[in-house]
Design a protein around this motif. Sequence first.
Motif, PDB file in Angstrom:
ATOM      1  N   LEU A  57       3.457  -0.046 -10.756  1.00 49.59           N
ATOM      2  CA  LEU A  57       4.703   0.172 -10.032  1.00 49.59           C
ATOM      3  C   LEU A  57       5.914  -0.213 -10.876  1.00 49.59           C
ATOM      4  CD1 LEU A  57       3.734  -1.081  -6.466  1.00 49.59           C
ATOM      5  CD2 LEU A  57       4.141   1.269  -7.184  1.00 49.59           C
ATOM      6  N   GLU A  58       5.767  -1.283 -11.655  1.00 47.35           N
ATOM      7  CA  GLU A  58       6.858  -1.702 -12.535  1.00 47.35           C
ATOM      8  C   GLU A  58       7.152  -0.626 -13.577  1.00 47.35           C
ATOM      9  OE1 GLU A  58       7.970  -5.316 -15.662  1.00 47.35           O
ATOM     10  OE2 GLU A  58       6.081  -5.321 -14.566  1.00 47.35           O
ATOM     11  N   ASP A  59       6.100  -0.089 -14.178  1.00 44.77           N
ATOM     12  CA  ASP A  59       6.293   0.983 -15.162  1.00 44.77           C
ATOM     13  C   ASP A  59       6.868   2.236 -14.505  1.00 44.77           C
ATOM     14  OD1 ASP A  59       5.283  -0.708 -17.060  1.00 44.77           O
ATOM     15  OD2 ASP A  59       3.252   0.139 -17.019  1.00 44.77           O
ATOM     16  N   LEU A  60       6.415   2.538 -13.304  1.00 36.17           N
ATOM     17  CA  LEU A  60       6.921   3.716 -12.609  1.00 36.17           C
ATOM     18  C   LEU A  60       8.395   3.566 -12.271  1.00 36.17           C
ATOM     19  CD1 LEU A  60       6.489   6.440 -11.235  1.00 36.17           C
ATOM     20  CD2 LEU A  60       5.751   5.207  -9.183  1.00 36.17           C
ATOM     21  N   SER A  61       8.783   2.378 -11.769  1.00 33.86           N
ATOM     22  CA  SER A  61      10.195   2.154 -11.441  1.00 33.86           C
ATOM     23  C   SER A  61      11.060   2.236 -12.688  1.00 33.86           C
ATOM     24  CB  SER A  61      10.360   0.791 -10.763  1.00 33.86           C
ATOM     25  OG  SER A  61       9.952  -0.247 -11.640  1.00 33.86           O
ATOM     26  N   GLU A  62      10.547   1.711 -13.810  1.00 32.28           N
ATOM     27  CA  GLU A  62      11.294   1.806 -15.070  1.00 32.28           C
ATOM     28  C   GLU A  62      11.451   3.255 -15.504  1.00 32.28           C
ATOM     29  OE1 GLU A  62      11.032   0.174 -19.704  1.00 32.28           O
ATOM     30  OE2 GLU A  62       9.525  -0.390 -18.214  1.00 32.28           O
ATOM     31  N   SER A  63      10.396   4.059 -15.313  1.00 38.17           N
ATOM     32  CA  SER A  63      10.476   5.475 -15.659  1.00 38.17           C
ATOM     33  C   SER A  63      11.497   6.194 -14.790  1.00 38.17           C
ATOM     34  CB  SER A  63       9.096   6.115 -15.499  1.00 38.17           C
ATOM     35  OG  SER A  63       9.162   7.509 -15.723  1.00 38.17           O
ATOM     36  N   ILE A  64      11.528   5.858 -13.491  1.00 38.21           N
ATOM     37  CA  ILE A  64      12.497   6.495 -12.587  1.00 38.21           C
ATOM     38  C   ILE A  64      13.922   6.117 -12.971  1.00 38.21           C
ATOM     39  CG2 ILE A  64      13.295   6.575 -10.199  1.00 38.21           C
ATOM     40  CD1 ILE A  64      10.394   6.255  -9.339  1.00 38.21           C
ATOM     41  N   VAL A  65      14.130   4.829 -13.284  1.00 39.42           N
ATOM     42  CA  VAL A  65      15.468   4.384 -13.706  1.00 39.42           C
ATOM     43  C   VAL A  65      15.908   5.113 -14.971  1.00 39.42           C
ATOM     44  CG1 VAL A  65      16.768   2.414 -14.597  1.00 39.42           C
ATOM     45  CG2 VAL A  65      15.306   2.138 -12.586  1.00 39.42           C
ATOM     46  N   GLN A 102       0.828  -1.204   0.000  1.00 42.21           N
ATOM     47  CA  GLN A 102       0.000   0.000   0.000  1.00 42.21           C
ATOM     48  C   GLN A 102       0.860   1.250   0.000  1.00 42.21           C
ATOM     49  OE1 GLN A 102      -2.338  -0.739   3.505  1.00 42.21           O
ATOM     50  NE2 GLN A 102      -4.055  -1.611   2.330  1.00 42.21           N
ATOM     51  N   PHE A 103       1.996   1.189   0.715  1.00 41.69           N
ATOM     52  CA  PHE A 103       2.896   2.341   0.718  1.00 41.69           C
ATOM     53  C   PHE A 103       3.463   2.605  -0.673  1.00 41.69           C
ATOM     54  CE2 PHE A 103       7.302   3.872   1.056  1.00 41.69           C
ATOM     55  CZ  PHE A 103       7.066   5.119   1.620  1.00 41.69           C
ATOM     56  N   LEU A 104       3.851   1.537  -1.386  1.00 41.87           N
ATOM     57  CA  LEU A 104       4.395   1.702  -2.735  1.00 41.87           C
ATOM     58  C   LEU A 104       3.342   2.243  -3.681  1.00 41.87           C
ATOM     59  CD1 LEU A 104       6.556  -1.539  -3.072  1.00 41.87           C
ATOM     60  CD2 LEU A 104       7.366   0.806  -2.699  1.00 41.87           C
ATOM     61  N   VAL A 105       2.100   1.799  -3.507  1.00 35.02           N
ATOM     62  CA  VAL A 105       1.024   2.317  -4.349  1.00 35.02           C
ATOM     63  C   VAL A 105       0.821   3.805  -4.097  1.00 35.02           C
ATOM     64  CG1 VAL A 105      -1.448   2.197  -4.802  1.00 35.02           C
ATOM     65  CG2 VAL A 105      -0.131   0.100  -4.547  1.00 35.02           C
ATOM     66  N   ALA A 106       0.886   4.217  -2.828  1.00 27.58           N
ATOM     67  CA  ALA A 106       0.734   5.637  -2.497  1.00 27.58           C
ATOM     68  C   ALA A 106       1.864   6.462  -3.097  1.00 27.58           C
ATOM     69  CB  ALA A 106       0.701   5.817  -0.981  1.00 27.58           C
ATOM     70  N   LEU A 155      -6.169  -9.040 -15.756  1.00 27.94           N
ATOM     71  CA  LEU A 155      -5.345  -8.898 -14.564  1.00 27.94           C
ATOM     72  C   LEU A 155      -6.209  -8.579 -13.352  1.00 27.94           C
ATOM     73  CD1 LEU A 155      -2.444  -6.723 -16.037  1.00 27.94           C
ATOM     74  CD2 LEU A 155      -2.511  -9.196 -15.755  1.00 27.94           C
ATOM     75  N   LYS A 156      -5.759  -9.027 -12.207  1.00 27.77           N
ATOM     76  CA  LYS A 156      -6.414  -8.707 -10.954  1.00 27.77           C
ATOM     77  C   LYS A 156      -5.990  -7.308 -10.492  1.00 27.77           C
ATOM     78  CE  LYS A 156      -6.573 -13.557  -9.515  1.00 27.77           C
ATOM     79  NZ  LYS A 156      -6.170 -14.551  -8.487  1.00 27.77           N
ATOM     80  N   PRO A 157      -6.754  -6.700  -9.575  1.00 22.18           N
ATOM     81  CA  PRO A 157      -6.400  -5.339  -9.118  1.00 22.18           C
ATOM     82  C   PRO A 157      -4.972  -5.237  -8.588  1.00 22.18           C
ATOM     83  CG  PRO A 157      -8.612  -5.891  -8.417  1.00 22.18           C
ATOM     84  CD  PRO A 157      -8.048  -7.137  -9.026  1.00 22.18           C
ATOM     85  N   MET A 158      -4.533  -6.227  -7.824  1.00 16.85           N
ATOM     86  CA  MET A 158      -3.163  -6.183  -7.298  1.00 16.85           C
ATOM     87  C   MET A 158      -2.145  -6.288  -8.425  1.00 16.85           C
ATOM     88  SD  MET A 158      -1.394  -8.554  -4.364  1.00 16.85           S
ATOM     89  CE  MET A 158      -2.499  -7.883  -3.116  1.00 16.85           C
ATOM     90  N   GLU A 159      -2.445  -7.115  -9.418  1.00 16.93           N
ATOM     91  CA  GLU A 159      -1.527  -7.251 -10.553  1.00 16.93           C
ATOM     92  C   GLU A 159      -1.469  -5.965 -11.366  1.00 16.93           C
ATOM     93  OE1 GLU A 159      -2.005 -12.041 -11.480  1.00 16.93           O
ATOM     94  OE2 GLU A 159      -3.333 -10.593 -12.462  1.00 16.93           O
ATOM     95  N   VAL A 160      -2.594  -5.266 -11.439  1.00 17.72           N
ATOM     96  CA  VAL A 160      -2.600  -3.979 -12.144  1.00 17.72           C
ATOM     97  C   VAL A 160      -1.708  -2.971 -11.419  1.00 17.72           C
ATOM     98  CG1 VAL A 160      -4.031  -2.039 -12.860  1.00 17.72           C
ATOM     99  CG2 VAL A 160      -4.882  -4.365 -13.117  1.00 17.72           C
TER     100      VAL A 160
END
Length: 205
Positions: free
Chosen positions: A140-148, A5-9, A130-135
């Motif tokens: 988060l995966e796309d966001l981390s890739e953008s940050i990298v 939940q923290f990572l989602v926030a 996809l399930k909500p958690m998988e979404v």
Amino acid sequence: MNIFQFLVAVALTCVSVNGLSFYLPVNMRKCLKEEIHKDVLVTGEYELSDAPGQKTVLHVGDSNGHTLYTKDDASKGKFAFTTDDYDMFDVCFQSKMVAGGRGADREVTIHIKKGVEAKTYDDIAKAEKLKPMEVELRRLEDLSESIVNDFAYMRAREEEMRDTNESTNSRVLYFSIFSMVCLLSLATWQVFYLRRYFKSKKLIE
């Protein structure tokens, strides 16, 4: 609050969303400019207030003069494009008066999203089941890739600036040495010239 939940926030606070509202006078042109990285999805949604007798042209382009989106009589709509290279992109609104029009300003509201926020994860979830958690994990995966990618770009820019500074320092050093050599040569030439002159005038032996 657990870690997920923290990572989602954090993801929701780090996305890039630009909302802006302004007034566009008659026969005027206003542009929004922004630098965007390569391979970034950009979406925009705009809406203009009613103004009988006026026509507003919307143009989206880059610094090379390429047109990414255009609308001759823009009132409400959406646009989307993916950047081919790092560049300065602009979104321009130009108002024109037509016969029988009034001179009232038009209110322009535009929302621009880029990167992770521009993607429609609801459609992705439906297409891939996809399930909500998988979404959220995909987000988060796309966001981390953008940050990298952002960090890699900043590092490349830092290396480029360092190389430029080193090159400039080297050129300044060589120019300083060349100037000193020229001054010493000129001073030596002046000494010999004055010595010959004084000898010719028999002022010195």
